[in-house]
Design a protein around this motif. Structure first.
Motif, PDB file in Angstrom:
ATOM      1  N   ASN A 149       0.811  -1.218   0.000  1.00 51.53           N
ATOM      2  CA  ASN A 149       0.000   0.000   0.000  1.00 51.53           C
ATOM      3  C   ASN A 149       0.844   1.268   0.000  1.00 51.53           C
ATOM      4  N   LEU A 150       2.127   1.117  -0.218  1.00 54.65           N
ATOM      5  CA  LEU A 150       3.003   2.289  -0.291  1.00 54.65           C
ATOM      6  C   LEU A 150       2.658   3.104  -1.536  1.00 54.65           C
ATOM      7  N   ILE A 151       2.400   4.391  -1.343  1.00 60.40           N
ATOM      8  CA  ILE A 151       2.000   5.270  -2.441  1.00 60.40           C
ATOM      9  C   ILE A 151       3.087   6.278  -2.790  1.00 60.40           C
ATOM     10  N   GLU A 152       3.767   6.793  -1.770  1.00 58.01           N
ATOM     11  CA  GLU A 152       4.642   7.945  -1.993  1.00 58.01           C
ATOM     12  C   GLU A 152       5.952   7.818  -1.231  1.00 58.01           C
ATOM     13  N   VAL A 153       7.041   8.236  -1.896  1.00 60.93           N
ATOM     14  CA  VAL A 153       8.301   8.528  -1.220  1.00 60.93           C
ATOM     15  C   VAL A 153       8.398  10.048  -1.190  1.00 60.93           C
ATOM     16  N   GLU A 154       8.429  10.629  -0.009  1.00 58.29           N
ATOM     17  CA  GLU A 154       8.332  12.078   0.118  1.00 58.29           C
ATOM     18  C   GLU A 154       9.503  12.814  -0.530  1.00 58.29           C
ATOM     19  N   ALA A 155       9.206  14.001  -1.051  1.00 54.42           N
ATOM     20  CA  ALA A 155      10.247  14.885  -1.588  1.00 54.42           C
ATOM     21  C   ALA A 155      11.233  15.211  -0.476  1.00 54.42           C
ATOM     22  N   GLY A 156      12.507  15.096  -0.787  1.00 59.10           N
ATOM     23  CA  GLY A 156      13.547  15.322   0.208  1.00 59.10           C
ATOM     24  C   GLY A 156      14.201  14.039   0.699  1.00 59.10           C
ATOM     25  N   PHE A 157      13.552  12.889   0.448  1.00 55.52           N
ATOM     26  CA  PHE A 157      14.139  11.594   0.822  1.00 55.52           C
ATOM     27  C   PHE A 157      15.375  11.344  -0.036  1.00 55.52           C
ATOM     28  N   THR A 158      16.474  10.960   0.604  1.00 56.23           N
ATOM     29  CA  THR A 158      17.727  10.739  -0.116  1.00 56.23           C
ATOM     30  C   THR A 158      18.339   9.379   0.204  1.00 56.23           C
ATOM     31  N   LEU A 159      19.131   8.911  -0.728  1.00 61.57           N
ATOM     32  CA  LEU A 159      19.924   7.701  -0.534  1.00 61.57           C
ATOM     33  C   LEU A 159      21.336   8.124  -0.126  1.00 61.57           C
ATOM     34  N   GLY A 160      21.931   7.428   0.816  1.00 60.55           N
ATOM     35  CA  GLY A 160      23.265   7.789   1.284  1.00 60.55           C
ATOM     36  C   GLY A 160      24.318   7.661   0.193  1.00 60.55           C
ATOM     37  N   ASN A 161      25.446   8.321   0.374  1.00 62.76           N
ATOM     38  CA  ASN A 161      26.476   8.309  -0.663  1.00 62.76           C
ATOM     39  C   ASN A 161      27.407   7.104  -0.605  1.00 62.76           C
ATOM     40  N   SER A 162      27.097   6.130   0.282  1.00 63.76           N
ATOM     41  CA  SER A 162      27.893   4.898   0.343  1.00 63.76           C
ATOM     42  C   SER A 162      27.105   3.667  -0.093  1.00 63.76           C
ATOM     43  N   LEU A 163      25.896   3.877  -0.558  1.00 63.86           N
ATOM     44  CA  LEU A 163      25.013   2.758  -0.887  1.00 63.86           C
ATOM     45  C   LEU A 163      25.531   1.971  -2.091  1.00 63.86           C
ATOM     46  N   VAL A 164      25.705   0.670  -1.900  1.00 62.67           N
ATOM     47  CA  VAL A 164      26.205  -0.226  -2.946  1.00 62.67           C
ATOM     48  C   VAL A 164      25.077  -1.090  -3.507  1.00 62.67           C
ATOM     49  N   ASP A 165      24.162  -1.520  -2.648  1.00 59.81           N
ATOM     50  CA  ASP A 165      23.123  -2.477  -3.036  1.00 59.81           C
ATOM     51  C   ASP A 165      21.737  -1.953  -2.671  1.00 59.81           C
ATOM     52  N   CYS A 167       5.915  -3.208  -4.652  1.00 57.84           N
ATOM     53  CA  CYS A 167       5.168  -2.047  -4.135  1.00 57.84           C
ATOM     54  C   CYS A 167       4.284  -1.539  -5.265  1.00 57.84           C
ATOM     55  N   SER A 168       3.262  -2.283  -5.602  1.00 56.93           N
ATOM     56  CA  SER A 168       2.509  -2.071  -6.841  1.00 56.93           C
ATOM     57  C   SER A 168       1.634  -0.827  -6.832  1.00 56.93           C
ATOM     58  N   ASN A 169       1.445  -0.174  -5.682  1.00 59.04           N
ATOM     59  CA  ASN A 169       0.655   1.059  -5.621  1.00 59.04           C
ATOM     60  C   ASN A 169       1.508   2.315  -5.562  1.00 59.04           C
ATOM     61  N   LEU A 170       2.821   2.160  -5.659  1.00 61.65           N
ATOM     62  CA  LEU A 170       3.709   3.320  -5.587  1.00 61.65           C
ATOM     63  C   LEU A 170       3.492   4.224  -6.794  1.00 61.65           C
ATOM     64  N   THR A 171       3.250   5.503  -6.532  1.00 62.01           N
ATOM     65  CA  THR A 171       3.020   6.477  -7.605  1.00 62.01           C
ATOM     66  C   THR A 171       4.157   7.488  -7.727  1.00 62.01           C
ATOM     67  N   THR A 172       4.859   7.759  -6.626  1.00 67.60           N
ATOM     68  CA  THR A 172       5.765   8.909  -6.600  1.00 67.60           C
ATOM     69  C   THR A 172       7.115   8.570  -5.973  1.00 67.60           C
ATOM     70  N   ILE A 173       8.187   8.893  -6.706  1.00 66.09           N
ATOM     71  CA  ILE A 173       9.526   8.936  -6.135  1.00 66.09           C
ATOM     72  C   ILE A 173      10.101  10.313  -6.474  1.00 66.09           C
ATOM     73  N   PRO A 174      10.824  10.926  -5.533  1.00 65.42           N
ATOM     74  CA  PRO A 174      11.247  12.311  -5.737  1.00 65.42           C
ATOM     75  C   PRO A 174      12.595  12.423  -6.458  1.00 65.42           C
ATOM     76  N   PRO A 175      12.862  13.562  -7.095  1.00 66.97           N
ATOM     77  CA  PRO A 175      14.177  13.804  -7.703  1.00 66.97           C
ATOM     78  C   PRO A 175      15.330  13.736  -6.705  1.00 66.97           C
ATOM     79  N   SER A 176      15.020  13.954  -5.412  1.00 66.89           N
ATOM     80  CA  SER A 176      16.067  13.902  -4.380  1.00 66.89           C
ATOM     81  C   SER A 176      16.601  12.494  -4.161  1.00 66.89           C
ATOM     82  N   MET A 177      15.877  11.465  -4.649  1.00 63.96           N
ATOM     83  CA  MET A 177      16.304  10.077  -4.437  1.00 63.96           C
ATOM     84  C   MET A 177      17.280   9.658  -5.537  1.00 63.96           C
TER      85      MET A 177
END
Length: 198
Positions: free
Chosen positions: A71-87, A95-105
């Motif tokens: 039932n996840l719909i949105e990843v809020e604007a401003g959410f970021t991935l860390g700069n060490s993420l490998v995987d 997450c078949s109901n997801l509609t939004t991921i922000p440019p910040s991700m």
């Protein structure tokens, strides 16, 4: 719930907590954490990922972190991935109901695998994905982007924007790119994407 300092592994922390519907503002992943795999997977009542849950720079593994949050719909604007993420493989799979991921991700330069990141039926995801790509992939091995946005379960994945050829198939890097953009026909340059990427 507050994670104590010096904790390094948060994998499976809230897995299958089906009644969890909201992540409180005082819940923050501390900079000591390196592993968030499966952290919220199966939290089927969760509808939004708040920006204050941004991935700290210490984290290297977010695989399946929000998988099966149906039932996840949105990843809020401003959410970021860390700069060490490998995987971040299967991070949002199913997450078949997801509609939004922000440019910040935006993916960090050191990423190695995004396999199945948005895999399964993503017929609701209509965000512009022009901004998610790192400035330059630093990993010298094969970078796995297979099934990243492409879905063999949906006839149309409505993500928009222009996929940057210079950062992907014209970058000189080696990719596993199979089905990366399958059914993503709303992309501005979909017709220019090589067959091996769709």
């Amino acid at each position: 719930c507050i994670i104590p300092p010096n904790v390094q592994d948060c994998s499976f922390m809230f897995r299958n907590c089906t009644k969890l519907s909201e992540i409180s503002e005082n819940f923050i992943i501390p900079n000591s954490v390196t592993n968030c795999s499966y952290m919220f997977s199966g939290c089927s009542s969760l509808t939004s990922i708040p920006k204050h849950l941004s991935i700290p720079n210490s984290v290297t593994n977010c695989s399946q972190m929000f998988a099966d949050c149906s039932n996840l719909i949105e990843v809020e604007a401003g959410f970021t991935l860390g700069n060490s993420l490998v995987d971040c493989s299967s991070m949002f799979s199913y997450c078949s109901n997801l509609t939004t991921i922000p440019p910040s991700m935006k993916l960090p330069n050191c990423i190695q695998t995004c396999q199945n990141m948005f895999y399964y039926d993503f017929s609701q995801l209509s965000s512009d994905i022009s901004y998610i790509w790192p400035d330059e992939f630093e990993y010298t091995g094969t970078i796995d982007l297979s099934h990243m946005f492409g879905s063999i379960m949906a006839s149309h994945v409505p993500v928009t924007g222009t996929v940057p050829a210079d950062k992907l198939w014209n970058s000189g890097k080696t990719f596993n790119s199979s089905y990366c953009f399958t059914s993503c026909t709303s992309l501005t340059n979909y017709s220019e994407i090589p067959a091996g990427w769709k």
